[in-house]
Design an enzyme around this catalytic site. Structure first.
Site, PDB file in Angstrom:
ATOM      1  N   CYS A   1      -3.192   1.627   6.393  1.00 48.06           N
ATOM      2  CA  CYS A   1      -3.579   0.922   7.621  1.00 48.06           C
ATOM      3  C   CYS A   1      -4.132   1.886   8.658  1.00 48.06           C
ATOM      4  CB  CYS A   1      -2.374   0.175   8.176  1.00 48.06           C
ATOM      5  SG  CYS A   1      -0.943   1.234   8.395  1.00 48.06           S
TER       6      CYS A   1
ATOM      7  N   GLU B   1       7.633   0.406  15.911  1.00 49.79           N
ATOM      8  CA  GLU B   1       8.675   0.950  15.048  1.00 49.79           C
ATOM      9  C   GLU B   1       8.848   2.420  15.407  1.00 49.79           C
ATOM     10  OE1 GLU B   1       6.920  -0.130  11.150  1.00 49.79           O
ATOM     11  OE2 GLU B   1       8.507  -1.636  11.041  1.00 49.79           O
TER      12      GLU B   1
ATOM     13  N   ASN C   1       0.807  -1.231   0.000  1.00 54.89           N
ATOM     14  CA  ASN C   1       0.000   0.000   0.000  1.00 54.89           C
ATOM     15  C   ASN C   1       0.837   1.278   0.000  1.00 54.89           C
ATOM     16  OD1 ASN C   1       0.745  -0.647   2.658  1.00 54.89           O
ATOM     17  ND2 ASN C   1      -0.881   0.615   3.477  1.00 54.89           N
TER      18      ASN C   1
ATOM     19  N   GLU D   1       3.687  -5.303  12.319  1.00 51.63           N
ATOM     20  CA  GLU D   1       2.780  -4.159  12.136  1.00 51.63           C
ATOM     21  C   GLU D   1       1.649  -4.640  11.247  1.00 51.63           C
ATOM     22  OE1 GLU D   1       3.127  -1.404  13.701  1.00 51.63           O
ATOM     23  OE2 GLU D   1       5.127  -1.806  14.485  1.00 51.63           O
TER      24      GLU D   1
END
Ligand code: NDP
Length: 481
Positions: free
Chosen positions: A283, A462, A151, A249
């Site tokens: 996301c 992260e 994405n 993630e």
């Protein structure tokens, strides 16, 4: 037709088995290139190169490492136009978005970690009364694996690679097979930037074979993965018995909570973006919109009106706001949710829901941005990640009701809250079940902050020093004097 090659040990290589996959341009629905369909043999080759390169890379001075990463950042910006166009063609996203967000951010990722590593420190603990001092060494792990989704292709790929390299690791990385082009172009930039051979190895191929081979490799000691929740679960089950370090993630189903006391125009502008930017394939998109009753009808009318005005078109045209979805399979998955909305899930389509035919791009994967009204928080539209230009709209009466609905999902990545009430902001910030909370803004990122989700949205964080901690092993040294 462009053929992408693997980048292993500083060289461009065809896959050992000489198998190739087709690469589609989603805006026209046609194949425009080939990519390696790599196997575990290619991963082994990449691993060996990375292993050989590790001792010297882990011993480079921080200044040397920082300079090389900074050169890569500059190389990305020097090639902004080419990279943005490549990203737009490969992914279907508007060129304007790739040029203003994806590619600049990929450069910032390298620039940020080039600097962050020079500021990274470790802890010391004096054991008072025992004449002892403890200090912690933070050592690179060795060869690590980085796997990223389609994405935000270069943006998320570099978000992993930059901290891994900055911390002194060597890397075997796989971009999504659906959007491999900018990762391939990055390998050329790394070569020019003076990154020594073997430090970064980019292997292209399918998730279940090439990706899986990285995860299964017994000597690749850490995996940083961004992608879907079910893939994350599969990776965790493969990696756990080998006690690999894992950063996952994963998906999101983020609430966008709108209270009557918000700054309405700012909220509306931002909500259009948080709903439909990148065709809703981020996301962090706020795919579940909850609105306080007093402004519900006005908001509903305005949202429909503004959504109608969004220009759907060829990604390379500068006036386009909504491009193509990434693949035919994904387009059909998103459409299947819309098709079940009214008959099976009790929703009402307020706007959109249809495929769009774009002139001279008739075979491209275009879909109208879609708004579905529903009160049933347990329906599939509200519980499952659709990951397309589709939002649900639901009214609420009280803060407690809003909180309960927002938290009633298996995901917990991000949340947006629109209110000018400080007490309410703090109450939601503390009690909402998500790793990231935005109040009166959306997707505002400071790269020093921890990034990631809770519940089914992932494990680990992260960003900033969190990423450098993930990519290093702490070793405590105790000295008595
Ligand atoms: P996938 O989980 O399908 O794929 C992600 C990556 O993993 C791809 O490179 C894929 O390869 C690879 N992969 C697939 N199966 C395996 C396997 N068994 N072992 C190792 N690697 C594998 O996700 P998508 O690419 O469809 O991306 C969309 C998802 O990513 C959404 O759920 C979205 O929410 C999530 N996401 C999460 C973010 C976050 O920060 N939390 C940010 C962005 C996206 P291939 O493409 O070849 O299948």
């Amino acid at each position: 037709m462009e053929k992408i090659l693997n980048y292993i040990n500083g060289e461009f290589k065809a896959p050992i088995q000489n198998n190739w996959l087709e690469n589609y341009n989603p805006s026209i629905g046609e194949v425009y290139g080939q990519i390696p369909n790599s196997t575990s043999e290619d991963i082994q080759l990449a691993y060996e190169a990375a292993k050989l390169a590790f001792p010297s890379w882990s011993q480079t001075t921080l200044q040397q490492r920082s300079e090389i990463l900074s050169n890569i950042a500059t190389g990305i910006i020097d090639n902004l136009d080419e990279l943005a166009k490549a990203e737009s063609i490969d992914n279907g996203k508007p060129l304007t978005l790739a040029k203003s967000v994806d590619i600049p951010r990929a450069s910032s990722n390298f620039q940020f970690f080039a600097q962050a590593i020079t500021q990274f420190s470790s802890e010391a603990h004096e054991s008072i009364g025992l004449n002892a001092i403890n200090f912690t060494l933070r050592q690179p792990i060795g060869v690590v694996g980085c796997i990223s989704p389609w994405n935000l292709p270069l943006y998320l790929f570099t978000w992993k690679i930059a901290p891994a390299l900055a911390a002194g690791n060597t890397v075997v990385a796989k971009p999504s097979e659906i959007t491999p082009m900018t990762a391939y172009l990055l390998s050329k930039i790394c070569q020019k930037a003076g990154l020594p051979k073997g430090i970064l190895n980019i292997v292209h191929g399918l998730g279940h074979s090439t990706g899986q081979a990285i995860v299964e490799h017994p000597r690749i000691k850490a995996i940083s993965f961004t992608g879907g929740t079910s893939t994350g679960a599969k990776i965790a089950s493969t990696a756990a018995p080998m006690f690999k370090k894992l950063s996952l993630e994963l998906g999101g189903k983020n609430p966008n909570l709108i209270f009557a006391d918000c700054d309405y125009e700012k909220m509306l502008d931002t909500t259009i973006r948080s709903s439909f930017a990148n065709q809703g394939q981020i996301c962090l998109c706020g795919s579940r919109i909850f609105v306080e009753k007093p402004i519900y009808d006005k908001f509903k009318k305005d949202l429909i009106q503004r959504t109608k005005k969004l220009k759907i078109g060829p990604p390379l045209e500068t006036s386009t706001q909504i491009g193509a979805l990434v693949s035919k399979a994904h387009l059909e998955k998103v459409k299947s949710y819309i098709d079940m909305a009214e008959e099976e899930e009790g929703g009402k389509i307020l706007y959109g829901g249809d495929y769009v035919t774009v002139k001279s791009h008739e075979k491209g994967y275009y879909l109208q941005p879609t708004i579905i009204e529903t009160n049933d928080t347990t329906c599939r539209l509200m519980q499952e990640e659709i990951f397309g230009p589709v939002v649900t709209l639901t009214a609420f009466d009280t803060d407690d009701e809003a909180m309960a609905m927002a938290n009633d999902v298996p995901y917990g990545l991000s949340c947006t809250i629109w209110t000018n009430n400080l007490n309410r902001s703090m109450h939601f910030a503390k009690n909402i079940e998500s790793g990231i909370v935005w109040i009166n803004t959306w997707m505002m990122r400071d790269l020093r902050t921890p990034f990631g989700g809770i519940k089914n949205s992932g494990v680990g964080r992260e960003g900033g020093f969190e990423a450098l901690r993930f990519f290093t092993e702490p070793k405590n040294v105790c000295i008595q004097y």
